[in-house]
Scaffold this motif. Structure first.
Motif, mmCIF file in Angstrom:
data_model
loop_
_atom_site.group_PDB
_atom_site.id
_atom_site.type_symbol
_atom_site.label_atom_id
_atom_site.label_comp_id
_atom_site.label_asym_id
_atom_site.label_seq_id
_atom_site.Cartn_x
_atom_site.Cartn_y
_atom_site.Cartn_z
ATOM 1 N N SER A 225 -4.905 -7.868 -0.024
ATOM 2 C CA SER A 225 -3.430 -8.169 0.406
ATOM 3 C C SER A 225 -3.038 -6.186 0.317
ATOM 4 O O SER A 225 -3.833 -5.598 -0.720
ATOM 5 C CB SER A 225 -2.824 -8.925 -0.330
ATOM 6 O OG SER A 225 -2.833 -8.491 -2.024
ATOM 7 N N PRO A 226 -1.940 -5.768 0.981
ATOM 8 C CA PRO A 226 -1.513 -4.750 0.958
ATOM 9 C C PRO A 226 -0.871 -4.256 -0.405
ATOM 10 O O PRO A 226 -0.044 -5.086 -0.743
ATOM 11 C CB PRO A 226 -0.656 -4.339 2.395
ATOM 12 C CG PRO A 226 -0.269 -5.767 2.436
ATOM 13 C CD PRO A 226 -1.470 -6.774 2.136
ATOM 14 N N ILE A 227 -0.670 -3.165 -0.828
ATOM 15 C CA ILE A 227 -0.279 -2.587 -1.960
ATOM 16 C C ILE A 227 0.705 -1.072 -1.727
ATOM 17 O O ILE A 227 0.065 -0.568 -0.628
ATOM 18 C CB ILE A 227 -0.661 -2.680 -3.192
ATOM 19 C CG1 ILE A 227 -2.044 -1.569 -3.102
ATOM 20 C CG2 ILE A 227 -1.438 -3.905 -3.693
ATOM 21 C CD1 ILE A 227 -2.835 -1.518 -4.431
ATOM 22 N N GLN A 228 1.561 -1.250 -2.647
ATOM 23 C CA GLN A 228 2.291 0.313 -2.349
ATOM 24 C C GLN A 228 1.486 1.431 -3.319
ATOM 25 O O GLN A 228 1.009 1.056 -4.294
ATOM 26 C CB GLN A 228 3.393 0.286 -2.698
ATOM 27 C CG GLN A 228 4.580 -0.555 -1.938
ATOM 28 C CD GLN A 228 4.655 -0.087 -0.246
ATOM 29 O OE1 GLN A 228 4.664 1.109 -0.168
ATOM 30 N NE2 GLN A 228 4.560 -1.019 0.606
ATOM 31 N N ILE A 229 1.579 2.648 -2.736
ATOM 32 C CA ILE A 229 0.975 3.597 -3.702
ATOM 33 C C ILE A 229 2.149 4.844 -3.949
ATOM 34 O O ILE A 229 2.626 5.166 -3.319
ATOM 35 C CB ILE A 229 -0.059 4.694 -2.799
ATOM 36 C CG1 ILE A 229 -1.344 3.510 -2.628
ATOM 37 C CG2 ILE A 229 -0.677 5.803 -3.682
ATOM 38 C CD1 ILE A 229 -2.490 4.166 -1.549
ATOM 39 N N ASN A 287 -9.561 12.936 -14.636
ATOM 40 C CA ASN A 287 -8.403 13.177 -15.611
ATOM 41 C C ASN A 287 -7.255 12.786 -14.714
ATOM 42 O O ASN A 287 -6.082 13.560 -15.114
ATOM 43 C CB ASN A 287 -8.694 14.524 -16.211
ATOM 44 C CG ASN A 287 -9.597 14.609 -17.019
ATOM 45 O OD1 ASN A 287 -10.052 13.634 -17.519
ATOM 46 N ND2 ASN A 287 -9.781 15.757 -17.389
ATOM 47 N N LEU A 288 -7.193 12.060 -14.043
ATOM 48 C CA LEU A 288 -5.800 11.573 -13.232
ATOM 49 C C LEU A 288 -5.514 10.114 -14.008
ATOM 50 O O LEU A 288 -6.119 9.427 -13.933
ATOM 51 C CB LEU A 288 -6.004 11.383 -11.600
ATOM 52 C CG LEU A 288 -6.513 12.778 -11.088
ATOM 53 C CD1 LEU A 288 -6.620 12.511 -9.450
ATOM 54 C CD2 LEU A 288 -5.618 13.885 -11.186
ATOM 55 N N ALA A 289 -4.140 10.020 -13.941
ATOM 56 C CA ALA A 289 -3.591 8.893 -14.615
ATOM 57 C C ALA A 289 -3.420 7.871 -13.464
ATOM 58 O O ALA A 289 -2.777 7.974 -12.439
ATOM 59 C CB ALA A 289 -2.469 9.057 -15.324
ATOM 60 N N VAL A 290 -3.759 6.514 -13.862
ATOM 61 C CA VAL A 290 -3.551 5.393 -12.959
ATOM 62 C C VAL A 290 -3.139 4.160 -13.621
ATOM 63 O O VAL A 290 -3.700 4.005 -14.637
ATOM 64 C CB VAL A 290 -4.983 5.103 -12.135
ATOM 65 C CG1 VAL A 290 -5.013 3.857 -11.319
ATOM 66 C CG2 VAL A 290 -5.830 6.129 -11.429
ATOM 67 N N SER A 291 -2.165 3.595 -13.192
ATOM 68 C CA SER A 291 -1.585 2.265 -13.601
ATOM 69 C C SER A 291 -1.230 1.262 -12.447
ATOM 70 O O SER A 291 -1.050 1.986 -11.403
ATOM 71 C CB SER A 291 -0.384 2.588 -14.619
ATOM 72 O OG SER A 291 0.879 3.160 -13.623
ATOM 73 N N TRP A 292 -1.416 0.295 -12.755
ATOM 74 C CA TRP A 292 -1.161 -0.897 -11.916
ATOM 75 C C TRP A 292 -0.154 -2.030 -12.258
ATOM 76 O O TRP A 292 -0.199 -2.382 -13.276
ATOM 77 C CB TRP A 292 -2.631 -1.575 -11.229
ATOM 78 C CG TRP A 292 -2.605 -2.925 -10.817
ATOM 79 C CD1 TRP A 292 -2.954 -4.174 -11.221
ATOM 80 C CD2 TRP A 292 -2.203 -3.146 -9.404
ATOM 81 N NE1 TRP A 292 -3.175 -4.983 -10.341
ATOM 82 C CE2 TRP A 292 -2.547 -4.431 -9.227
ATOM 83 C CE3 TRP A 292 -1.592 -2.247 -8.374
ATOM 84 C CZ2 TRP A 292 -2.069 -4.975 -8.060
ATOM 85 C CZ3 TRP A 292 -0.961 -2.809 -7.432
ATOM 86 C CH2 TRP A 292 -1.188 -4.053 -6.878
ATOM 87 N N GLU A 293 0.895 -2.091 -11.373
ATOM 88 C CA GLU A 293 1.784 -3.134 -11.782
ATOM 89 C C GLU A 293 1.693 -4.096 -10.825
ATOM 90 O O GLU A 293 2.213 -4.129 -9.394
ATOM 91 C CB GLU A 293 3.092 -2.335 -11.720
ATOM 92 C CG GLU A 293 3.468 -1.457 -12.674
ATOM 93 C CD GLU A 293 3.393 -1.997 -13.865
ATOM 94 O OE1 GLU A 293 3.765 -3.332 -13.979
ATOM 95 O OE2 GLU A 293 3.048 -1.289 -15.067
ATOM 96 N N PRO A 294 1.037 -5.340 -11.104
ATOM 97 C CA PRO A 294 0.774 -6.534 -10.067
ATOM 98 C C PRO A 294 2.096 -7.039 -9.476
ATOM 99 O O PRO A 294 2.126 -7.375 -8.444
ATOM 100 C CB PRO A 294 0.048 -7.460 -10.959
ATOM 101 C CG PRO A 294 -0.783 -6.785 -12.214
ATOM 102 C CD PRO A 294 0.395 -5.708 -12.342
ATOM 103 N N ALA A 295 3.185 -7.134 -10.606
ATOM 104 C CA ALA A 295 4.368 -7.956 -9.824
ATOM 105 C C ALA A 295 4.968 -6.973 -9.137
ATOM 106 O O ALA A 295 5.578 -7.640 -7.913
ATOM 107 C CB ALA A 295 5.201 -7.836 -11.234
ATOM 108 N N ALA A 296 4.893 -5.630 -9.108
ATOM 109 C CA ALA A 296 5.717 -4.695 -8.088
ATOM 110 C C ALA A 296 4.539 -4.506 -6.973
ATOM 111 O O ALA A 296 5.050 -3.670 -5.945
ATOM 112 C CB ALA A 296 6.093 -3.373 -8.663
ATOM 113 N N GLN A 297 3.380 -5.007 -7.005
ATOM 114 C CA GLN A 297 2.347 -4.771 -6.135
ATOM 115 C C GLN A 297 2.217 -3.069 -5.834
ATOM 116 O O GLN A 297 2.155 -2.740 -4.622
ATOM 117 C CB GLN A 297 2.584 -5.463 -4.636
ATOM 118 C CG GLN A 297 2.198 -6.910 -4.943
ATOM 119 C CD GLN A 297 0.718 -7.112 -5.114
ATOM 120 O OE1 GLN A 297 -0.120 -7.336 -4.288
ATOM 121 N NE2 GLN A 297 0.427 -7.545 -6.455
ATOM 122 N N THR A 298 2.056 -2.216 -6.826
ATOM 123 C CA THR A 298 2.353 -1.026 -6.670
ATOM 124 C C THR A 298 1.361 -0.458 -7.622
ATOM 125 O O THR A 298 1.122 -0.684 -8.840
ATOM 126 C CB THR A 298 3.735 -0.581 -6.922
ATOM 127 O OG1 THR A 298 4.649 -1.035 -6.151
ATOM 128 C CG2 THR A 298 3.722 1.160 -6.820
#
Length: 474
Positions: A225-229, A287-298
């Motif tokens: 499913s698509p997500i925002q970046i 060394n790049l920060a990555v965080s995933w918010e499933p509720a916001a699909q972002t």
């Protein structure tokens, strides 16, 4: 209906150990431990088969990378995969069973905890270390968690050097197998949904001909499913996608970020809608920060970080504060920190004084001393935090009269490799003059020089990124 893949393997680093190293590391115990793990696997298969689950056993003689490909050629939507590994490090003071899951995946963490809960219910006395993100493994990533296409977990069951655990595996092998079977059944139902009760008996192996297309060509049938970046606070023009709880980003974005892939773990790429994607968590290696918010699909990516431009140069400036270093060490070994309360300040002071990256030096201390647990011929009273030897080939580890001087000797040894700049203090390092000055300006050059461990650089950088993650940057 989906199937359950079960693999029994050594980790990548253990599989690639030299024969002589394995022989020195109680290979008989390792062999017995592996055989017991195979027996437990067979019991798990029999139990799940009796419950009607379809089980596929990965051939036990395959190297780790080939075992992963074996699964990926046969897997399909609805499948899950478990690898039962031996712990990779023979010498460590920490004991306990754990499950690794791919970092930044809350679904997989929940599934790992479910597996451990079922195991603990069957065998309460089994030492448990918990569900742990694979970024906190000794190499900073677990290939089985990263590269298997379907949801996958890595169970480290037993330690060959922990004398009571193999006996527990032998004495309670049936209960351990039942616990793993309970956990796999619960995990399968969680992934496949309530309408997924098993209907067919277990299977042992399938021919490759039954899966004529590679997994990459079948992904459009999977659950994407698509997500925002969100890139540095702004929405990126293209979308990513999420599959099995893992966010993916277009490879073209990775190229635009200037990321060059030189890490040991090849990144698995997928094609969807004629666009190639890769898992966003892999950006952590740059060394790049990555965080995933499933509720916001972002998926949020941060590149404007103090550590984003850090190279692998030994000489330079560190970024972590004394408090951040102390909290990191406390998380791993509170008793060791109590024994050496000034160690973080001393590393900052001595490294800065000599122009050495104190983040890197501190991470190397954690690797060399096993977070101040010591071992491998080192004792705390030696104040030897870099695993330094003595000249003359006597095979003895160096000893220093104080903590500060032990830290200083470590920094001097790093500087000898890093450049030809003169020391600012009297030489303390006993082998400083034995080194060709400036021969290894990058951390990669320490492998094969500082240590014969072929994974030394990988291990050191893994701890360095763990330090940055604890500091809130990754």
């Amino acid at each position: 209906m989906g199937r359950i893949f079960i693999s029994v393997s050594h980790s990548e680093e253990r599989y690639l150990w030299d024969v002589a190293t394995i022989a020195a590391a109680t290979s008989t115990e390792a062999f017995d431990d592996h055989q017991e793990r195979l027996r437990i696997r067979d019991r798990v298969m029999a139990e799940l088969g009796a419950r009607g689950f379809a089980v596929l056993l990965v051939p036990g003689d395959l190297p780790p990378a080939q075992a992963i490909e074996w699964i990926n050629w046969r897997c399909r939507p609805g499948d899950i995969a478990l690898d039962m590994q031996a712990d990779a490090q023979v010498q460590t003071s920490r004991q306990g069973n754990l499950v690794y899951y791919i970092a930044r995946n809350r679904e997989r963490k929940q599934q790992a905890e479910l597996l451990l809960l079922a195991l603990t219910r069957r065998v309460p006395q089994l030492p448990i270390r918990g569900a742990i993100a694979d970024t906190f493994s000794s190499l900073g990533a677990v290939s089985f968690c990263r590269q298997v296409v379907v949801p996958s977990l890595c169970l480290q069951l037993g330690f060959v050097h922990a004398s009571h655990e193999p006996s527990l595996m032998q004495l309670r092998g049936q209960e351990i197998a039942l616990g793993i079977a309970d956990g796999l059944a619960a995990w399968y139902r969680l992934v496949a949904g309530p309408q997924s009760e098993p209907r067919s008996p277990f299977q042992q192996g399938e021919s490759k001909a039954q899966s004529p297309t590679s997994p990459g060509n079948r992904l459009e049938q999977d659950r994407c499913s698509p997500i925002q970046i969100n890139l540095n606070g702004r929405l990126y023009s293209e979308q990513g996608l999420v599959m099995h709880g893992n966010p993916y980003i277009p490879v073209d974005l990775v190229d635009r970020l200037g990321v060059e892939w030189g890490q040991p773990f090849s990144t698995r790429r997928i094609a969807y809608g004629n666009v190639v994607y890769m898992k966003a968590i892999e950006l952590r290696e740059a060394n790049l920060a990555v965080s995933w918010e499933p509720a916001a699909q972002t998926i949020t990516i941060q590149t404007l970080l103090p550590i984003a431009k850090q190279s692998h140069a030994i000489a330079g400036q560190g970024e972590t504060t004394e408090v951040q270093m102390l909290m990191f060490l406390k998380m791993h070994h509170q008793t060791g920190l109590a024994q050496f309360p000034d160690i973080a300040r001393l590393y900052r002071d001595e490294a800065t004084h000599e122009g050495i990256n104190h983040d890197l030096a501190f991470a190397q201390m954690c690797v060399e001393t096993d977070f101040l647990h010591f071992g491998s011929g080192l004792q705390p009273e030696q104040n030897n935090f870099g695993g330094l030897g003595t000249p003359g080939g006597r095979g003895a580890s160096a000893t220093f009269p104080s903590v500060r001087l032990g830290v200083r000797a470590h920094i001097q040894h790093l500087k000898a490799y890093a450049n030809r700049e003169p020391l600012r203090e009297e030489v303390i390092d006993p082998r400083f003059h034995e080194i060709t000055r400036g021969i290894a300006p990058l951390v990669e050059g320490l492998t094969g020089r500082w240590s014969a461990d072929r994974f030394y650089t990988i291990r050191l950088l893994a701890v360095l990124r763990q330090l940055y993650e604890t500091a809130g940057w990754l």
